[in-house]
Design a protein around this motif. Structure first.
Motif, mmCIF file in Angstrom:
data_model
loop_
_atom_site.group_PDB
_atom_site.id
_atom_site.type_symbol
_atom_site.label_atom_id
_atom_site.label_comp_id
_atom_site.label_asym_id
_atom_site.label_seq_id
_atom_site.Cartn_x
_atom_site.Cartn_y
_atom_site.Cartn_z
ATOM 1 N N VAL A 25 -23.607 15.946 20.443
ATOM 2 C CA VAL A 25 -24.523 15.848 19.538
ATOM 3 C C VAL A 25 -23.444 15.200 18.491
ATOM 4 O O VAL A 25 -22.310 16.367 18.420
ATOM 5 C CB VAL A 25 -25.507 16.157 18.753
ATOM 6 N N VAL A 26 -23.390 13.972 17.946
ATOM 7 C CA VAL A 26 -22.249 14.119 17.128
ATOM 8 C C VAL A 26 -22.926 13.419 15.303
ATOM 9 O O VAL A 26 -22.037 12.869 15.468
ATOM 10 C CB VAL A 26 -21.247 12.232 18.067
ATOM 11 N N LYS A 27 -23.990 13.425 15.732
ATOM 12 C CA LYS A 27 -24.656 12.429 14.197
ATOM 13 C C LYS A 27 -26.444 13.329 14.501
ATOM 14 O O LYS A 27 -26.864 12.836 15.651
ATOM 15 C CB LYS A 27 -24.665 11.009 14.438
ATOM 16 N N PHE A 45 -25.499 24.194 17.509
ATOM 17 C CA PHE A 45 -23.829 22.855 17.621
ATOM 18 C C PHE A 45 -23.075 23.832 17.380
ATOM 19 O O PHE A 45 -23.029 25.039 17.243
ATOM 20 C CB PHE A 45 -24.081 22.286 16.786
ATOM 21 N N THR A 46 -21.913 23.491 18.224
ATOM 22 C CA THR A 46 -20.162 24.056 18.103
ATOM 23 C C THR A 46 -20.124 23.205 17.390
ATOM 24 O O THR A 46 -20.054 21.788 17.228
ATOM 25 C CB THR A 46 -20.251 24.251 19.588
ATOM 26 N N ALA A 47 -17.817 24.059 17.085
ATOM 27 C CA ALA A 47 -17.253 23.069 16.364
ATOM 28 C C ALA A 47 -16.748 21.818 17.168
ATOM 29 O O ALA A 47 -16.419 22.117 18.519
ATOM 30 C CB ALA A 47 -15.984 23.271 15.647
ATOM 31 N N PRO A 48 -16.280 20.837 16.537
ATOM 32 C CA PRO A 48 -16.794 20.340 15.780
ATOM 33 C C PRO A 48 -18.194 19.943 15.492
ATOM 34 O O PRO A 48 -18.466 18.884 16.100
ATOM 35 C CB PRO A 48 -15.065 19.148 15.309
ATOM 36 N N LYS A 96 -11.458 15.779 21.193
ATOM 37 C CA LYS A 96 -9.818 15.109 20.739
ATOM 38 C C LYS A 96 -9.869 15.975 19.764
ATOM 39 O O LYS A 96 -10.754 15.919 18.835
ATOM 40 C CB LYS A 96 -9.388 14.380 21.000
ATOM 41 N N SER A 97 -9.255 16.829 19.743
ATOM 42 C CA SER A 97 -8.931 17.914 18.627
ATOM 43 C C SER A 97 -9.048 16.896 17.636
ATOM 44 O O SER A 97 -8.307 16.564 17.270
ATOM 45 C CB SER A 97 -7.358 18.691 18.259
ATOM 46 N N SER A 98 -8.424 17.419 16.060
ATOM 47 C CA SER A 98 -8.850 16.018 15.063
ATOM 48 C C SER A 98 -7.718 16.776 14.281
ATOM 49 O O SER A 98 -7.219 15.694 12.896
ATOM 50 C CB SER A 98 -9.601 16.415 14.065
#
Length: 145
Positions: free
Chosen positions: A81-83, A105-108, A142-144
């Protein structure tokens, strides 16, 4: 899997059984290519009855469970889920939402909009969550950093 036909993107309705939204002339959600758009989920049981009347915690957990069920039916998961848009009848439950976001949810964590509203589909409904997600097979986090 997304299939492109001369520049077109496949669109398919996400269906769960039983479909408690059918009587309202609503789709549970749609898959558009690699994206899923999920209708607002609430604390409806398998018979389409609202559970946890007067109990935010029961309704919130069932709402997240229903969201997960529709995401899985569409080929995604809570992880992708992104939003989300979360509608609350009482913003006093904001702290509980933060805890629930960490549980489900999980990070990010997803981008989020939380609104307090005067009413939902039923005067007894205390929470509703809609979501946008990426299909499992297409998600590559991907890592931010």
């Amino acid at each position: 899997m997304e299939v492109e036909h001369a520049g077109k993107i496949d669109i398919s309705q996400i269906k769960v059984t039983p479909d408690t939204y059918a009587p309202f002339r609503l789709a549970q959600g749609y898959r558009v290519g690699h994206l899923l758009f999920i209708s607002g989920q609430t604390a409806l049981d398998e018979d389409g009855q609202l559970i946890g009347i007067g109990d935010f915690d029961i309704q919130a957990h069932k709402t997240f469970e229903n969201l997960q069920k529709v995401l899985i039916a569409g080929g995604s998961s809570l992880k992708n889920v992104v939003k989300v848009t979360i509608l609350l009848r009482d913003m006093a439950n904001f702290g509980k939402i933060v805890t629930l976001r960490e549980k489900y949810f999980t990070a990010p964590y997803p981008a989020d909009t939380i609104l307090e509203v005067s009413s939902l589909f039923s005067p007894d409904a205390l929470i509703e969550i809609e979501a946008i997600a990426v299909a499992n097979h297409a998600a590559e986090w991907k890592s931010s950093e």
